[in-house]
Design an enzyme around this catalytic site. Structure first.
Site, mmCIF file in Angstrom:
data_model
loop_
_atom_site.group_PDB
_atom_site.id
_atom_site.type_symbol
_atom_site.label_atom_id
_atom_site.label_comp_id
_atom_site.label_asym_id
_atom_site.label_seq_id
_atom_site.Cartn_x
_atom_site.Cartn_y
_atom_site.Cartn_z
ATOM 1 N N ASP A 172 0.886 -1.155 0.000
ATOM 2 C CA ASP A 172 0.000 0.000 0.000
ATOM 3 C C ASP A 172 0.939 1.224 0.000
ATOM 4 O OD1 ASP A 172 -2.315 1.638 0.391
ATOM 5 O OD2 ASP A 172 -1.791 1.765 2.516
ATOM 6 N N ASP A 231 -0.206 5.084 0.788
ATOM 7 C CA ASP A 231 -0.529 6.083 1.812
ATOM 8 C C ASP A 231 -0.521 5.459 3.207
ATOM 9 O OD1 ASP A 231 -1.055 8.244 -0.037
ATOM 10 O OD2 ASP A 231 -2.905 7.214 -0.576
ATOM 11 N N THR A 237 1.265 10.182 3.863
ATOM 12 C CA THR A 237 0.229 10.990 3.216
ATOM 13 C C THR A 237 -1.138 10.806 3.854
ATOM 14 O OG1 THR A 237 0.383 9.230 1.629
ATOM 15 C CG2 THR A 237 1.078 11.400 0.879
ATOM 16 N N SER A 261 -2.122 0.568 -4.459
ATOM 17 C CA SER A 261 -2.699 1.736 -3.784
ATOM 18 C C SER A 261 -3.971 2.183 -4.481
ATOM 19 C CB SER A 261 -1.693 2.888 -3.801
ATOM 20 O OG SER A 261 -2.330 4.099 -3.423
ATOM 21 N N LYS A 274 -10.836 -1.418 -2.259
ATOM 22 C CA LYS A 274 -10.662 -2.127 -0.985
ATOM 23 C C LYS A 274 -11.918 -1.858 -0.149
ATOM 24 C CE LYS A 274 -5.729 -0.987 -1.274
ATOM 25 N NZ LYS A 274 -4.601 -0.214 -0.720
ATOM 26 N N GLU A 306 -0.162 -3.217 4.623
ATOM 27 C CA GLU A 306 -1.243 -2.223 4.700
ATOM 28 C C GLU A 306 -1.289 -1.516 6.051
ATOM 29 O OE1 GLU A 306 -3.811 -0.738 3.520
ATOM 30 O OE2 GLU A 306 -3.997 -1.536 1.485
HETATM 31 C C1 BG6 Z 1 -5.769 5.572 -0.414
HETATM 32 C C2 BG6 Z 1 -5.935 6.426 0.828
HETATM 33 O O1 BG6 Z 1 -4.468 5.117 -0.497
HETATM 34 O O2 BG6 Z 1 -6.077 6.325 -1.570
HETATM 35 C C3 BG6 Z 1 -7.304 7.047 0.872
HETATM 36 O O3 BG6 Z 1 -5.728 5.626 1.982
HETATM 37 C C4 BG6 Z 1 -7.588 7.796 -0.427
HETATM 38 O O4 BG6 Z 1 -7.379 7.923 1.983
HETATM 39 C C5 BG6 Z 1 -7.396 6.862 -1.605
HETATM 40 O O5 BG6 Z 1 -8.908 8.301 -0.433
HETATM 41 C C6 BG6 Z 1 -7.619 7.552 -2.937
HETATM 42 O O6 BG6 Z 1 -6.636 8.523 -3.116
HETATM 43 P P1 BG6 Z 1 -6.654 9.640 -4.234
HETATM 44 O O7 BG6 Z 1 -5.258 10.224 -4.141
HETATM 45 O O8 BG6 Z 1 -6.905 8.968 -5.539
HETATM 46 O O9 BG6 Z 1 -7.712 10.622 -3.867
HETATM 47 MG MG MG Z 2 -2.934 3.211 3.396
#
Ligand code: BG6
Ligand code: MG
Length: 223
Positions: free
Chosen positions: A7, A9, A15, A114, A145, A169
């Site tokens: 993963d 973020d 982030t 991710s 997910k 994760e």
């Molecule tokens: C995930 C995060 O990795 O990505 C979430 O944990 C986030 O919080 C999701 O909403 C989608 O991210 P993005 O950057 O496409 O808005």
């Molecule tokens: Mg994460």
């Protein structure tokens, strides 16, 4: 063990805190208050699903058209992108560089699983653009997910069976997705929140290639 699916973020870089801050600001603007406990449910969840969840919390699911919702999600994403503009390789979480090089030294293939559409841009900022053998494009998936699709796609792209892979994760939804894919799961963070993971470590500094391989081997031997 042949491959590890990461993963992004909250695992590779912090982030997760910026996603929270951006959603909190957007939610406040439309009169909905969210806190860190609620935010746990948003971790790992796609942008639009996160927005729906926030609107549901404020009983405002029907207050916006699809077009309005897209505009709100874009506003959050613009705010989020401003927040992460200054990211550099210094923002890679402790232990992650060693983990990556340790896994590569063992001949493991690496994939990124991710939900973030900002993933490739963040990897670029972190200097990790060429680190992963495969990066799953979340825009191509039918389900986010906790559905296992993203991890199954990652394993398939790498050319391995799920049981030959480990997923890492920081979110409960992510751990559920890894488990549903039939992979060994390693959770990073709160033991209670991530209790369904095969193993939980408190932070990224506690991760190592040896630990990941040991958890995989012990799980396979006992199954
Ligand atoms: C995930 C995060 O990795 O990505 C979430 O944990 C986030 O919080 C999701 O909403 C989608 O991210 P993005 O950057 O496409 O808005
Ligand atoms: Mg994460």
């Amino acid at each position: 063990m042949k491959a590890v699916l990461f993963d992004l973020d909250g695992v590779i870089t912090d982030t997760a805190v910026y996603h929270y801050k951006a959603w909190k600001a957007l939610a406040a603007k439309i009169g909905i208050e969210i806190d860190e406990a609620f935010n746990e449910q948003l971790k790992g969840i796609s942008r639009m699903d996160s927005l729906e969840s926030i609107l549901a919390k404020g009983s405002k699911l029907d207050a916006y058209s699809e077009e309005d919702k897209l505009a709100l999600a874009t506003e959050k994403n613009d705010l989020y992108k401003t927040m992460i503009q200054q990211m550099t390789p210094e923002d890679i979480l402790p232990g992650i560089n060693d983990l990556i090089s340790g896994l590569k030294a063992k001949g493991m293939r690496l994939g990124l699983a991710s939900a973030s559409q900002n993933g490739p841009m963040i990897l670029e900022k972190l200097g990790l653009k060429d680190t992963f053998d495969e990066i799953v494009d979340p825009a191509q998936l039918k389900a986010g997910k906790p559905d296992p699709e993203i991890f199954l796609t990652g394993a398939q792209d790498l050319g391995f069976k799920p049981e030959e892979c480990v997923g890492i994760e920081d979110a409960a939804a992510g751990v559920d997705a890894i488990n549903a894919a039939g992979m060994v799961s390693i959770g990073v963070g709160n033991e209670q929140t991530l209790q369904k993971a095969t193993t939980v470590v408190p932070d990224t500094a506690s991760l190592s290639a040896a630990l990941v391989e040991r958890v995989w081997r012990e799980t396979v031997e006992h199954s």
